[in-house]
Design a protein around this motif. Structure first.
Motif, PDB file in Angstrom:
ATOM      1  N   PRO A   1      51.101 124.607 120.241  1.00 48.25           N
ATOM      2  CA  PRO A   1      50.178 124.926 121.342  1.00 48.25           C
ATOM      3  C   PRO A   1      50.652 124.322 122.653  1.00 48.25           C
ATOM      4  O   PRO A   1      51.292 123.269 122.687  1.00 48.25           O
ATOM      5  CB  PRO A   1      48.857 124.299 120.884  1.00 48.25           C
ATOM      6  CG  PRO A   1      49.258 123.231 119.914  1.00 48.25           C
ATOM      7  CD  PRO A   1      50.496 123.725 119.236  1.00 48.25           C
TER       8      PRO A   1
ATOM      9  N   ASP B   1      45.921 127.881 121.682  1.00 50.10           N
ATOM     10  CA  ASP B   1      46.373 128.962 120.810  1.00 50.10           C
ATOM     11  C   ASP B   1      47.893 129.058 120.797  1.00 50.10           C
ATOM     12  O   ASP B   1      48.588 128.531 121.659  1.00 50.10           O
ATOM     13  CB  ASP B   1      45.749 130.287 121.227  1.00 50.10           C
ATOM     14  CG  ASP B   1      46.046 130.648 122.687  1.00 50.10           C
ATOM     15  OD1 ASP B   1      46.967 130.045 123.267  1.00 50.10           O
ATOM     16  OD2 ASP B   1      45.357 131.520 123.229  1.00 50.10           O
TER      17      ASP B   1
ATOM     18  N   ASP C   1      50.056 132.223 120.620  1.00 50.55           N
ATOM     19  CA  ASP C   1      49.981 133.683 120.645  1.00 50.55           C
ATOM     20  C   ASP C   1      51.047 134.340 119.788  1.00 50.55           C
ATOM     21  O   ASP C   1      50.783 135.325 119.086  1.00 50.55           O
ATOM     22  CB  ASP C   1      50.095 134.188 122.088  1.00 50.55           C
ATOM     23  CG  ASP C   1      48.844 133.886 122.903  1.00 50.55           C
ATOM     24  OD1 ASP C   1      47.780 133.700 122.280  1.00 50.55           O
ATOM     25  OD2 ASP C   1      48.938 133.820 124.144  1.00 50.55           O
TER      26      ASP C   1
ATOM     27  N   PRO D   1      44.726 131.263 116.813  1.00 50.13           N
ATOM     28  CA  PRO D   1      43.819 131.014 117.940  1.00 50.13           C
ATOM     29  C   PRO D   1      43.608 129.525 118.189  1.00 50.13           C
ATOM     30  O   PRO D   1      43.860 128.685 117.312  1.00 50.13           O
ATOM     31  CB  PRO D   1      42.520 131.691 117.501  1.00 50.13           C
ATOM     32  CG  PRO D   1      42.571 131.665 116.009  1.00 50.13           C
ATOM     33  CD  PRO D   1      44.013 131.787 115.635  1.00 50.13           C
ATOM     34  N   ALA D   2      43.133 129.207 119.395  1.00 55.55           N
ATOM     35  CA  ALA D   2      42.780 127.819 119.706  1.00 55.55           C
ATOM     36  C   ALA D   2      41.607 127.372 118.837  1.00 55.55           C
ATOM     37  O   ALA D   2      40.808 128.191 118.382  1.00 55.55           O
ATOM     38  CB  ALA D   2      42.424 127.698 121.186  1.00 55.55           C
ATOM     39  N   TYR D   3      41.530 126.063 118.607  1.00 57.52           N
ATOM     40  CA  TYR D   3      40.398 125.544 117.846  1.00 57.52           C
ATOM     41  C   TYR D   3      40.017 124.164 118.359  1.00 57.52           C
ATOM     42  O   TYR D   3      40.832 123.436 118.929  1.00 57.52           O
ATOM     43  CB  TYR D   3      40.712 125.488 116.344  1.00 57.52           C
ATOM     44  CG  TYR D   3      41.782 124.494 115.953  1.00 57.52           C
ATOM     45  CD1 TYR D   3      41.469 123.164 115.665  1.00 57.52           C
ATOM     46  CD2 TYR D   3      43.119 124.878 115.858  1.00 57.52           C
ATOM     47  CE1 TYR D   3      42.442 122.255 115.304  1.00 57.52           C
ATOM     48  CE2 TYR D   3      44.106 123.978 115.497  1.00 57.52           C
ATOM     49  CZ  TYR D   3      43.755 122.659 115.222  1.00 57.52           C
ATOM     50  OH  TYR D   3      44.723 121.757 114.868  1.00 57.52           O
TER      51      TYR D   3
END
Length: 683
Positions: A591, A618, A620, A625-627
């Motif tokens: 990330p 994230d 890509d 995905p971001a968390y």
């Protein structure tokens, strides 16, 4: 189709898990007003000043204060490990800025520093008490084999950036050195155990005693049984994890100037995994569940001698054996490592450290369903020497450190890895440093000698009427991957209760790994199909740059905050001759932004309340995905010898994805919410 389907697990029903978490959150909320009560007990035995005075050895292979280190260094203390509630070294590493930790499934991790992450991150050198656990067979670390007893760890030293000038090849993007406690610090008996929804059951026992008048020992054993995670598709996963480890450590002195240490352990484990095996029949992939069984052992001896107040030597010898058995192939690795080091002062302004090393490794392999090695047995030799000179340019203000590692390996021959570092103590609270370094990653035996059946590409009626069976074939004459790294940092104590550590870097990478087609065949057995052979190459270049920040804050004597932030940008470009330029997408397997906020609060009546909030942006290119996630720990020490704790992990969502493997075709899983309880008793 799934072969050998997993039997149903004893899973925690969603309703029950939610109720447990709700109770934990309610307890935390109820305790928050308690913080305002007057406190008489400090949060930790370590103040901010003491934290800055911690001695670190990984940056220069000699003890030096963290505040005097001309490198991007971070210390994870034993108190950090205990208060975070983590149950593995891997999760503890999430505290450090610049380190990317992604859990692949219930028993595997992808961990690196400063980008280029992967299931086997090739550019991060990892050591335990100076013993390398980086495997030259496949260039990486099998983290599932490093399930050591957390209570025995004194600290984890994390150094981002190259350390090759003293540690050698593969210390490209960083070094992690796990330092365990000496035997004298683990006297008496410790028993711990617990269980929960993911940590189904775990336990450890340790006992320490005296060896005559000048020595001490400890023996220990630990075991765990962890439930796997479900696949991202919602299907039940096959990735449980069981380990058992036992070992010992002994330390002592021969005379006042001669100290010795001897330690070792044995580990055995089993880890489930779903392999997506290539198939020439539609849908051209077959999911197969199998267990990877592993065993390992090591024995290490170290002798250090003080020659004078400013000079000393150290001699270390260790032997390691590891064996991995799974559906892909069976591998046995053995290595013998000898290391000598000497440091001395030259005049009043120079301190020189130099050393010699030799490593002999041998591997034996048996073919599996998708990999074989030619030859099946191979020996490797590594000769090395290093020298480092720390020069005081201006009295107690400015230091210049020059050094280099010289190595001779069986794959790329002679290699030189120099570095230059400068440190300026502006005043008692401010330190500036900068560094320029060259480091290499040598090819692994797997890259040089393996034949690996990778995937079957389905037919295309317009361009390719038959399926294509793809094999990746080892290349014997690979070059070393190289990096030139430029770093700068600023370390400052802003206030008696606030310190900040900033680091910026720019890395230039050359000769990074690519794949290109080397041969093509057409076969009719068992069905008409193409056979594509790909060979490893080093036709990719690129760069990375970023910023890392770590802040320690003591708002109150009973409250401590540790914060970390990472910003990272990586770009790689493959040569147009590479058949698969998409390999450059691995550059984005980390990330761009990471944040960690760790709060430790000491409440009255020996109650501790700890919260750890983390964010990862994230990825890509890998569709991750971001968390944002939150861990909470509530602990009570009714006596000095007993601690009870309740821990909730990943509480904000039922599950989240952290990693998606592009090249090792295994099932994609999501990290799940979990709760566990633990008891620790010392006597």
């Amino acid at each position: 189709m799934v072969v050998n389907p997993k039997q149903p697990k004893n899973r925690c029903p969603e309703g029950r898990c939610s109720r447990i978490i709700s109770v934990l959150m309610a307890i935390v909320i109820a305790l928050v007003p308690w913080v305002a009560v007057a406190h008489t007990v400090d949060l930790t035995t370590m103040s901010l000043e003491e934290l800055m005075e911690i001695e670190i050895t990984s940056a220069s292979r000699k003890p030096q204060k963290l505040s005097d280190t001309a490198a991007a260094a971070f210390i994870i203390t034993q108190e950090d490990i205990r208060r975070s509630g983590v149950t593995t070294i891997m999760d503890a590493l999430r505290m450090a800025p610049g380190v990317q930790v992604a859990q692949v499934d219930g028993n595997k991790w992808a961990i690196t520093a400063r980008g280029l992450n992967g299931r086997f991150a090739t550019k991060l050198l990892v050591l335990i008490d100076g013993r390398t656990i980086y495997s030259p067979f496949f260039s990486g670390v099998l983290w599932e084999e490093q399930d050591i007893m957390l209570e025995d760890i004194e600290r984890i030293e994390v150094v981002r950036g190259p350390g090759a000038s003293i540690w050698g090849a593969n210390a490209v993007n960083g070094i992690i050195n796990i330092i365990t406690k000496t035997a004298v610090d683990t006297q008496g008996t410790l028993v711990s155990g617990g269980g929960g929804t993911h940590e189904r059951a775990f336990g450890a026992v340790r006992h320490g005693g005296e060896l005559g008048d000048t020595g001490h020992y400890r023996i220990f054993a630990k075991a765990n049984d962890r439930k796997g995670f479900d696949e991202a598709s919602g299907q039940e996963g096959y990735n449980d994890w069981q380990n058992f480890m036992t070992g010992f450590r002994a330390d002592g002195t021969f005379t006042e100037d001669n100290a010795w240490s001897l330690h070792g352990n044995i580990i055995t484990g089993s880890a489930g995994q779903t392999h997506n095996l290539p198939s020439l029949a539609a849908p051209y992939v077959e999911a197969v569940n199998s267990d990877s069984d592993s065993t390992g052992a090591y024995i290490l001896g170290r002798w250090s001698r003080r020659l004078s107040a400013t000079s000393g030597t150290a001699l270390q010898l260790y032997y390691v054996q590891d064996r991995y058995e799974d559906i892909t192939a069976d591998v046995r690795e053995d290595s013998l490592d000898l290391d000598f080091q000497h440091h001395f002062h030259l005049g009043a302004r120079q301190e020189i450290t130099w050393g010699l090393g030799y490593r002999f490794g041998w591997t034996d392999t048996d073919s599996g369903v998708r990999a074989y090695y030619d030859p099946d047995s191979l020996n490797d030799h590594l000769f090395s020497a290093f020298v480092q000179d720390e020069i005081m340019v201006a009295a107690e203000t400015l230091w210049l450190t020059l050094g280099s590692k010289f190595e001779r390996n069986d794959y790329t021959g002679f290699e030189i890895q120099p570095s230059a570092r400068i440190r300026w103590n502006v005043n008692n609270t401010d330190t500036l440093w900068g560094a320029v370094s060259r480091a290499i990653r040598t090819p692994s035996r797997a890259e040089a000698t393996s034949v690996y059946r990778s995937i079957v590409i389905p037919p295309d009626p317009l361009t390719m009427p038959y399926p294509s069976d793809v094999y990746v074939v080892g290349t014997a004459d690979l070059e070393s991957e190289t990096v030139w790294a430029f770093e700068a940092g600023y370390r400052i104590v802003l206030h008696p209760m606030v310190s900040m550590d900033l680091a910026a870097f720019y890395n230039r990478y050359d000769n990074q790994g690519t794949l290109a087609m080397t041969d093509f065949e057409f076969e009719t057995d068992p069905v008409p199909h193409n056979v594509l052979y790909l060979g490893w190459g080093t036709d990719m270049d690129g760069y990375s740059y970023g910023l890392e920040a770590a802040v320690d804050v003591f708002p109150k004597p009973w409250w401590k905050l540790r914060m970390a932030y990472t910003w990272l940008n990586v770009t790689l470009e493959a040569d147009e001759t590479s058949l698969i330029p998409e390999l450059a997408a691995r550059a984005e397997n980390s990330p761009d932004h990471q944040v960690s906020l760790f709060s430790m609060v000491q409440l009255p009546y020996d109650v501790q309340l700890d919260a750890w909030l983390r964010y990862a942006g994230d990825v890509d290119a890998h569709d991750v995905p971001a968390y944002t996630t939150l861990d909470l720990r509530l602990a009570w020490r009714p006596t000095n010898h007993l601690e009870l704790s309740l821990v909730g992990c990943n509480l904000l969502d039922p599950s989240h994805l952290e990693y998606r493997e592009l090249y090792l075709d295994t099932a994609v899983t999501e990290v799940e919410r979990s709760v566990y309880g633990k008891l620790t008793w010392t006597f």
